[in-house]
Write a protein that holds these residues in place. Structure first.
Motif, PDB file in Angstrom:
ATOM      1  N   ALA A  35       0.838  -1.209   0.000  1.00 17.26           N
ATOM      2  CA  ALA A  35       0.000   0.000   0.000  1.00 17.26           C
ATOM      3  C   ALA A  35       0.870   1.254   0.000  1.00 17.26           C
ATOM      4  O   ALA A  35       1.831   1.356   0.772  1.00 17.26           O
ATOM      5  CB  ALA A  35      -0.906   0.004   1.219  1.00 17.26           C
ATOM      6  N   VAL A  37      -1.009   4.331  -0.037  1.00 14.45           N
ATOM      7  CA  VAL A  37      -1.912   4.963   0.946  1.00 14.45           C
ATOM      8  C   VAL A  37      -2.453   3.815   1.794  1.00 14.45           C
ATOM      9  O   VAL A  37      -3.025   2.861   1.265  1.00 14.45           O
ATOM     10  CB  VAL A  37      -3.070   5.719   0.258  1.00 14.45           C
ATOM     11  N   LYS A  38      -2.227   3.904   3.095  1.00 18.73           N
ATOM     12  CA  LYS A  38      -2.456   2.743   3.969  1.00 18.73           C
ATOM     13  C   LYS A  38      -3.892   2.605   4.453  1.00 18.73           C
ATOM     14  O   LYS A  38      -4.543   3.600   4.798  1.00 18.73           O
ATOM     15  CB  LYS A  38      -1.561   2.848   5.215  1.00 18.73           C
ATOM     16  N   TYR A  39      -4.327   1.360   4.488  1.00 16.19           N
ATOM     17  CA  TYR A  39      -5.587   0.991   5.159  1.00 16.19           C
ATOM     18  C   TYR A  39      -5.224   0.704   6.607  1.00 16.19           C
ATOM     19  O   TYR A  39      -4.416  -0.172   6.887  1.00 16.19           O
ATOM     20  CB  TYR A  39      -6.143  -0.236   4.431  1.00 16.19           C
ATOM     21  N   SER A 127      -1.011 -12.939   3.335  1.00 13.39           N
ATOM     22  CA  SER A 127      -2.473 -13.057   3.383  1.00 13.39           C
ATOM     23  C   SER A 127      -3.070 -12.455   2.102  1.00 13.39           C
ATOM     24  O   SER A 127      -4.050 -12.977   1.564  1.00 13.39           O
ATOM     25  CB  SER A 127      -3.048 -12.384   4.628  1.00 13.39           C
ATOM     26  N   SER A 167      -9.034 -10.794   4.266  1.00 10.28           N
ATOM     27  CA  SER A 167      -8.033  -9.799   4.648  1.00 10.28           C
ATOM     28  C   SER A 167      -8.274  -8.600   3.744  1.00 10.28           C
ATOM     29  O   SER A 167      -8.324  -8.739   2.517  1.00 10.28           O
ATOM     30  CB  SER A 167      -6.645 -10.398   4.402  1.00 10.28           C
ATOM     31  N   SER A 225      -2.618  -7.966  12.318  1.00  8.72           N
ATOM     32  CA  SER A 225      -3.341  -6.826  11.740  1.00  8.72           C
ATOM     33  C   SER A 225      -4.738  -6.638  12.335  1.00  8.72           C
ATOM     34  O   SER A 225      -5.175  -5.496  12.484  1.00  8.72           O
ATOM     35  CB  SER A 225      -3.337  -6.828  10.224  1.00  8.72           C
ATOM     36  N   LEU A 275       1.573   5.629   9.436  1.00  5.43           N
ATOM     37  CA  LEU A 275       1.131   4.309   9.919  1.00  5.43           C
ATOM     38  C   LEU A 275       1.832   3.986  11.243  1.00  5.43           C
ATOM     39  O   LEU A 275       1.200   3.597  12.227  1.00  5.43           O
ATOM     40  CB  LEU A 275       1.433   3.245   8.860  1.00  5.43           C
ATOM     41  N   ALA A 316       3.241  -2.793   8.453  1.00  4.15           N
ATOM     42  CA  ALA A 316       3.179  -2.764   9.917  1.00  4.15           C
ATOM     43  C   ALA A 316       4.249  -3.705  10.474  1.00  4.15           C
ATOM     44  O   ALA A 316       3.958  -4.763  11.040  1.00  4.15           O
ATOM     45  CB  ALA A 316       1.789  -3.156  10.384  1.00  4.15           C
TER      46      ALA A 316
HETATM   47  O1  PMV Z   1      -5.271  -6.609   5.188  1.00  4.88           O
HETATM   48  P1  PMV Z   1      -4.791  -6.589   6.573  1.00  4.88           P
HETATM   49  O2  PMV Z   1      -5.909  -6.752   7.552  1.00  4.88           O
HETATM   50  O3  PMV Z   1      -3.650  -7.536   6.789  1.00  4.88           O
HETATM   51  O4  PMV Z   1      -4.223  -5.104   6.873  1.00  4.88           O
HETATM   52  C1  PMV Z   1      -3.198  -4.531   6.130  1.00  4.88           C
HETATM   53  C2  PMV Z   1      -2.708  -3.285   6.777  1.00  4.88           C
HETATM   54  C3  PMV Z   1      -1.477  -2.663   6.174  1.00  4.88           C
HETATM   55  O5  PMV Z   1      -0.702  -3.631   5.506  1.00  4.88           O
HETATM   56  C4  PMV Z   1      -0.637  -2.069   7.292  1.00  4.88           C
HETATM   57  C5  PMV Z   1      -1.803  -1.527   5.234  1.00  4.88           C
HETATM   58  C6  PMV Z   1      -2.370  -1.880   3.888  1.00  4.88           C
HETATM   59  O6  PMV Z   1      -3.179  -1.089   3.381  1.00  4.88           O
HETATM   60  O7  PMV Z   1      -1.998  -2.911   3.300  1.00  4.88           O
END
Ligand code: PMV
Length: 363
Positions: A35, A37-39, A127, A167, A225, A275, A316
């Motif tokens: 990413a 721009v981060k989620y 994931s 995910s 996460s 982040l 992260a």
């Molecule tokens: O998809 P998840 O729940 O593993 O969360 C991903 C969170 C970050 O990798 C930190 C940011 C992103 O947007 O990929």
């Protein structure tokens, strides 16, 4: 949410499949993504707090084969012969959802064989690649048992929708180039339920962007996460973060569209540091950065001050994604060898670049 083509499958699946004793097998290769721009943070039903935007990787992928048989076994889903693989609860969720529309799927046992092209815990989301590969396989099997093809655009949209349930970031892996997930007025057709590709909106220089993953530590994640996202629930800066992400998304879209690398550098690094700032200022004050992470970041900025076109992102965790345009490859690889490799665990660097998305494998 109703996907028209999935309900189209329902009609056919009443007659096809399990009872005939037929075996269905399919294999997909699906990439991970990083990413820009981060989620970070989500609402109910895996809807993101803010829209995110990612680059799909090329060399970091999962190769998955799913074989579905009508044999009734005690355990109906196995991953690499393991009935308690960590992905199984998420895969069961996918099966429940698709099984509602294609009930015959519930009569089948699933044997999943899956391998990653990259080592574990290296800052590459397994994931994202693993769950998107499984969602693709399951939809292909749904097509096979129903005897009905889903239109290609709808197929990937649906795979993105299903992947999201496992995910969030996985839903962005279904498209080559760059993808956006989350509702924003800036991109028509965007949604919190699935990602959309940004194909035509990306300048050619970014379609070949390189990403060298500098593996600082391969220790397992100290902040899973799900827990990380939940830290945003009562975060003191949550509202400001949502505004910032919208602005950063707008900046990123403009940069990608116009080929403005300076703009992309500034916003990508801001997102990475934000982040970690959010994580550090959350309850519990988790620090995921390691001393070599900070050293590497400072060296990247120093090299940039001297004129090299390099910038970074972070997931992260402590590992650093180092981005550079294709034309800078020789000098950046030399910089990595001379100045950065010594900060990496066992000298590990994974060289990747912007990829073209998932590929159905030959039977
Ligand atoms: O998809 P998840 O729940 O593993 O969360 C991903 C969170 C970050 O990798 C930190 C940011 C992103 O947007 O990929």
């Amino acid at each position: 949410m109703s996907h028209q083509s999935l309900s189209a499958l329902t009609t056919y699946s009443k007659t096809a499949g399990a009872n005939s004793g037929e075996k269905f097998s399919v294999s997909w290769k699906s990439p991970s993504n990083i990413a820009l721009v981060k989620y970070w943070g989500k609402k109910e039903n895996q809807i993101p707090l803010n829209p995110s935007l990612s680059m799909t990787l090329s060399q970091s992928y999962t190769l998955t084969r799913v074989t579905a048989t009508p044999d009734r076994e005690e355990k109906k889903l196995k991953v690499n012969a393991d009935a308690s693989h960590p992905f199984i609860p998420k895969m069961e969720l996918f099966l429940q959802y698709i099984g509602k529309e294609v009930p015959v799927l519930k009569e089948l046992s699933f044997n999943v064989e899956t391998t990653n092209s990259f080592p574990h815990s290296t800052g590459i989301a397994s994931s994202a690649s693993g769950l998107s590969a499984f969602a693709l396989c399951l939809l292909s099997i749904a097509e096979m048992v129903s005897g009905k093809n889903i239109d290609s655009g709808e197929f990937f949209n649906l795979a993105s929708f299903v992947s999201r349930m496992g995910s969030g970031s996985a839903c962005r892996s279904l498209y080559g180039g760059y993808s956006l997930w989350g509702k924003t007025d800036r991109v028509q057709g965007s949604s919190g339920l699935f990602a959309v590709p940004l194909a035509e909106r990306v300048h050619p220089i970014f379609r070949t962007l390189h990403d060298a993953i500098l593996v600082i530590s391969s220790e397992p994640k100290s902040l899973p996460s799900t827990r990380g996202h939940s830290l945003m629930d009562h975060h003191p800066f949550a509202a400001a973060r949502i505004d910032q992400a919208e602005n950063n998304l707008s900046e990123t879209l403009k940069a990608l569209d116009s080929g403005d690398i300076e703009r992309l550098i500034s916003v990508t690094e801001n997102e990475a540091l934000t982040l970690h700032a959010l994580i550090m200022s959350s309850k519990g004050g988790t620090v995921l950065l390691k001393p070599p992470t900070v050293n590497v970041i400072l060296k990247i900025r120093e090299a940039r001050r001297k004129g090299m076109s390099v910038f970074f992102s972070l997931d992260a965790g402590p590992n650093v994604h180092l981005f550079y345009p294709e034309k800078s490859t020789p000098e950046v690889e030399q910089f990595i060898r001379n100045e950065l490799v010594s900060s990496c665990e066992n000298g590990l660097v994974i060289y990747d670049c912007c990829g073209t998305g998932p590929v159905l494998q030959e039977i």
